[in-house]
Write an enzyme that holds these catalytic residues in place. Structure first.
Site, PDB file in Angstrom:
ATOM      1  CG  ASP A  44      43.581  29.692  41.508  1.00 15.81           C
ATOM      2  OD1 ASP A  44      43.600  30.000  40.303  1.00 15.81           O
ATOM      3  OD2 ASP A  44      42.545  29.444  42.137  1.00 15.81           O
TER       4      ASP A  44
ATOM      5  CG  HIS B  61      44.347  34.973  32.556  1.00 14.03           C
ATOM      6  ND1 HIS B  61      43.504  35.907  33.108  1.00 14.03           N
ATOM      7  CD2 HIS B  61      44.616  35.420  31.306  1.00 14.03           C
ATOM      8  CE1 HIS B  61      43.270  36.867  32.237  1.00 14.03           C
ATOM      9  NE2 HIS B  61      43.931  36.593  31.120  1.00 14.03           N
TER      10      HIS B  61
HETATM   11  P1  ADQ Z   1      39.594  30.591  37.107  1.00 11.51           P
HETATM   12  O1  ADQ Z   1      40.393  29.368  37.292  1.00 11.51           O
HETATM   13  O2  ADQ Z   1      38.305  30.421  36.432  1.00 11.51           O
HETATM   14  O3  ADQ Z   1      40.408  31.748  36.352  1.00 11.51           O
HETATM   15  P2  ADQ Z   1      38.976  32.493  39.363  1.00 11.51           P
HETATM   16  O4  ADQ Z   1      40.030  33.539  39.375  1.00 11.51           O
HETATM   17  O5  ADQ Z   1      38.545  32.147  40.732  1.00 11.51           O
HETATM   18  O6  ADQ Z   1      39.386  31.158  38.646  1.00 11.51           O
HETATM   19  O7  ADQ Z   1      37.759  33.083  38.553  1.00 11.51           O
HETATM   20  C1  ADQ Z   1      36.544  32.456  38.524  1.00 11.51           C
HETATM   21  C2  ADQ Z   1      35.430  33.461  38.249  1.00 11.51           C
HETATM   22  O8  ADQ Z   1      34.259  32.715  37.982  1.00 11.51           O
HETATM   23  C3  ADQ Z   1      35.163  34.360  39.444  1.00 11.51           C
HETATM   24  O9  ADQ Z   1      34.889  35.653  38.985  1.00 11.51           O
HETATM   25  C4  ADQ Z   1      33.936  33.703  40.091  1.00 11.51           C
HETATM   26  O10 ADQ Z   1      33.070  34.611  40.730  1.00 11.51           O
HETATM   27  C5  ADQ Z   1      33.256  33.040  38.918  1.00 11.51           C
HETATM   28  N1  ADQ Z   1      32.580  31.804  39.355  1.00 11.51           N
HETATM   29  C6  ADQ Z   1      33.142  30.754  39.954  1.00 11.51           C
HETATM   30  N2  ADQ Z   1      32.208  29.827  40.244  1.00 11.51           N
HETATM   31  C7  ADQ Z   1      31.032  30.303  39.833  1.00 11.51           C
HETATM   32  C8  ADQ Z   1      29.676  29.829  39.878  1.00 11.51           C
HETATM   33  N3  ADQ Z   1      29.346  28.680  40.453  1.00 11.51           N
HETATM   34  N4  ADQ Z   1      28.734  30.599  39.335  1.00 11.51           N
HETATM   35  C9  ADQ Z   1      29.052  31.786  38.771  1.00 11.51           C
HETATM   36  N5  ADQ Z   1      30.299  32.285  38.724  1.00 11.51           N
HETATM   37  C10 ADQ Z   1      31.272  31.571  39.234  1.00 11.51           C
HETATM   38  C11 ADQ Z   1      41.720  31.873  35.768  1.00 11.51           C
HETATM   39  C12 ADQ Z   1      42.890  31.501  36.683  1.00 11.51           C
HETATM   40  C13 ADQ Z   1      42.822  32.298  37.973  1.00 11.51           C
HETATM   41  C14 ADQ Z   1      42.781  33.799  37.662  1.00 11.51           C
HETATM   42  C15 ADQ Z   1      41.701  34.100  36.625  1.00 11.51           C
HETATM   43  C16 ADQ Z   1      41.747  35.564  36.167  1.00 11.51           C
HETATM   44  O11 ADQ Z   1      42.885  30.105  36.960  1.00 11.51           O
HETATM   45  O12 ADQ Z   1      43.934  32.023  38.806  1.00 11.51           O
HETATM   46  O13 ADQ Z   1      42.500  34.527  38.852  1.00 11.51           O
HETATM   47  O14 ADQ Z   1      41.845  33.277  35.479  1.00 11.51           O
HETATM   48  O15 ADQ Z   1      42.998  35.914  35.702  1.00 11.51           O
END
Ligand code: ADQ
Length: 485
Positions: free
Chosen positions: A368, A159
């Site tokens: 990311d 990921h």
């Molecule tokens: P993350 O580093 O966690 O994931 P991201 O892809 O942005 O990053 O996913 C975060 C998820 O958590 C999103 O669905 C978002 O809506 C949710 N989220 C964030 N902050 C929140 C909050 N305050 N309250 C509720 N929900 C919240 C890892 C990798 C990424 C990759 C994903 C999926 O680092 O690059 O996109 O896995 O593969």
């Protein structure tokens, strides 16, 4: 169809019938429900066992999905999770070697926990199962299964980014790790650049590997498929909830509290890879360069703390609080706070409705894998009056959202200019950008990610069982002819 076994570090929140926010939980759960299967991983509990020991998995069934979870001892948690996974691999894979540390004992703990989890899973496996393993905590998991004699097809999806070979080499057991990854049958990355970095390592390192035009890599006497499978979202479902939740109280409070000001919004886990400090400083630059925006725009940053027992995460929290305070102290007026910094989680549906209120989605990680927030922000917009996405070139999502204003998160002046451009962009241009991006989000949605990966894994399963049958046929013929002689 063969049963699917999903393995990831954490399973917990899904088990309680409350799917975790990320794409992994949502996308994978659908696949498990379709074919029936098992989701295996750590329960999130710390047990009193000795290192490398755990009780048999706790099994819970919901419909045709079985959740199988195990606890970890304190030492295993410290070495495998807090240590090698999150203090070595996470920073290095995000190009932060400066924050990465290496400790042999922690690496030994990482391998020990992978081996222990593999032993626990083995007892649950059936011959036709296919296994899908997720993320950097489990790079050597397939190798551990193979050492136990498991022959089932095993796929892996990373990921987070895969770093350039020179960066990876700063992790001392880099070669062991890449060799272990070659025990999988399919290795998937978020982007073509990540896949290329992996192939570069294998082709140019000591292992003399090679990859053919079909993406089949040959290294250390193994053949595996390596490809990019960019993770997606369900954009129409997000659009629907964002609209439905528009009149919920927190959403109304945000709207009312803006008093007609423009809203720039950022949502991340509180992590140094997300570029939060640079983002605040670029917003400060906007306020410096364009005083006519004073009192007319606010930045809302939602960032719940994660991994707060890892030291670097405590530091980023302090730094960020300091920066928000400093910038607010510099520009705030009695009736205007430039930055609102909220250290909390929101219910997913509510978050989508909050995105819909924002004129600018400000998503500027330093690195990311993909970044789902960027995709969710676009999907949540009102098609009649959509906001603008300002997106880092170092998020995997940048290759998939061409309608964003793409910025270099290290260039504060460029980010400030992009914010100003986003805040003043005419409606027709915003709509054109939104429409293009929504079409691409639909085309590459979450089911496409999952189904392409699983199709490749199933293909390996069919091919290897055909090969096995052929080998058995040849063996039988040879036996027969030697008996006849
Ligand atoms: P993350 O580093 O966690 O994931 P991201 O892809 O942005 O990053 O996913 C975060 C998820 O958590 C999103 O669905 C978002 O809506 C949710 N989220 C964030 N902050 C929140 C909050 N305050 N309250 C509720 N929900 C919240 C890892 C990798 C990424 C990759 C994903 C999926 O680092 O690059 O996109 O896995 O593969």
């Amino acid at each position: 169809m063969s049963r699917l076994i999903v393995v990831s570090n954490r399973v917990a929140s899904t088990q309680k019938g409350n799917p975790a926010a990320g794409g992994l939980a949502i996308g994978v759960l659908d696949a498990l429900k379709e074919t029936g299967g098992v989701w295996f991983g750590w329960s999130g509990e710390i047990t009193g066992e000795a290192a490398g020991q755990t009780q048999a998995p706790v099994i819970e069934r919901q419909g045709n999905v079985t959740y199988a979870t195990v606890g970890l001892s304190r030492r295993d948690y410290d070495q495998y999770y807090r240590g090698f996974s999150n203090a070595t691999l996470w920073p290095t894979f995000h190009y932060r070697n400066d924050l990465s540390r290496y400790d042999r004992q922690e690496y030994a703990g990482y391998r020990r926990v992978n081996a222990m989890l593999a032993r626990q899973l083995q007892a649950l496996l059936e011959p036709d199962d296919i296994i899908w393993v997720h993320d950097y905590h489990l790079l050597p998991f397939a190798q551990c299964l193979r050492e136990l004699g498991v022959k089932n097809p095993v796929g892996f999806f990373l990921h987070i980014p895969f770093p350039a070979p020179e960066v990876l080499r700063s992790v001392p057991p880099h070669e062991e790790l890449v060799k272990a990854m070659c025990s999988y049958d399919v290795v998937g990355f978020q982007t073509e650049a990540d896949r290329q970095a992996f192939v570069d390592y294998v082709e140019r390192g000591h292992c003399h590997g090679s990859v053919d035009d079909a993406g089949v890599l040959h290294a250390w006497s193994r053949f595996l498929k390596v490809a990019a499978y960019p993770i997606g979202i369900y954009p129409d479902a997000i659009a629907q909830v964002a609209e439905q939740y528009t009149d919920r109280k927190p959403v109304r409070s945000l709207r009312d509290g803006m008093h007609g000001r423009k809203l720039i919004m950022s949502v991340d886990r509180l992590d140094y890879s997300k570029g939060l400090v640079e983002r605040f400083q670029a917003f400060e630059r906007l306020l410096l360069n364009a005083p006519d925006w004073h009192g007319r725009v606010s930045l809302v940053q939602v960032a719940p703390p994660t991994r707060s027992d890892v030291q670097t995460y405590q530091r980023i929290r302090q730094t960020l609080e300091g920066e928000a305070g400093r910038i607010n102290g510099r520009f705030a007026q009695l009736n205007w706070t430039p930055i609102q910094y909220l250290n909390r989680k929101y219910e997913r549906n509510l978050l989508m409705a909050l995105f819909r209120q924002a004129h600018v989605g400000y998503v500027t990680p330093l690195r990311d894998g993909m970044n789902l927030v960027a995709k969710e922000y676009v999907a949540a917009q009102n098609p009649q009056d959509p906001g603008v996405l300002v997106l880092s070139q170092f998020a995997g999502a940048a290759g998939q959202l061409p309608g964003a204003l793409v910025v270099n998160p290290f260039d504060l002046a460029q980010m400030a200019e992009a914010l100003e451009r986003a805040l003043s962009m005419p409606l027709a241009e915003r709509q054109a950008r939104y429409t293009d991006m929504m079409a691409l989000l639909r085309e590459n949605n979450l089911s496409v990610w999952r189904d392409t990966f699983l199709a490749d894994l199933r293909h390996v399963a069919t091919a290897s069982s055909a090969t096995e049958k052929a080998v058995r046929r040849v063996d039988a013929q040879m036996l027969r002819s030697s008996l006849e002689r």
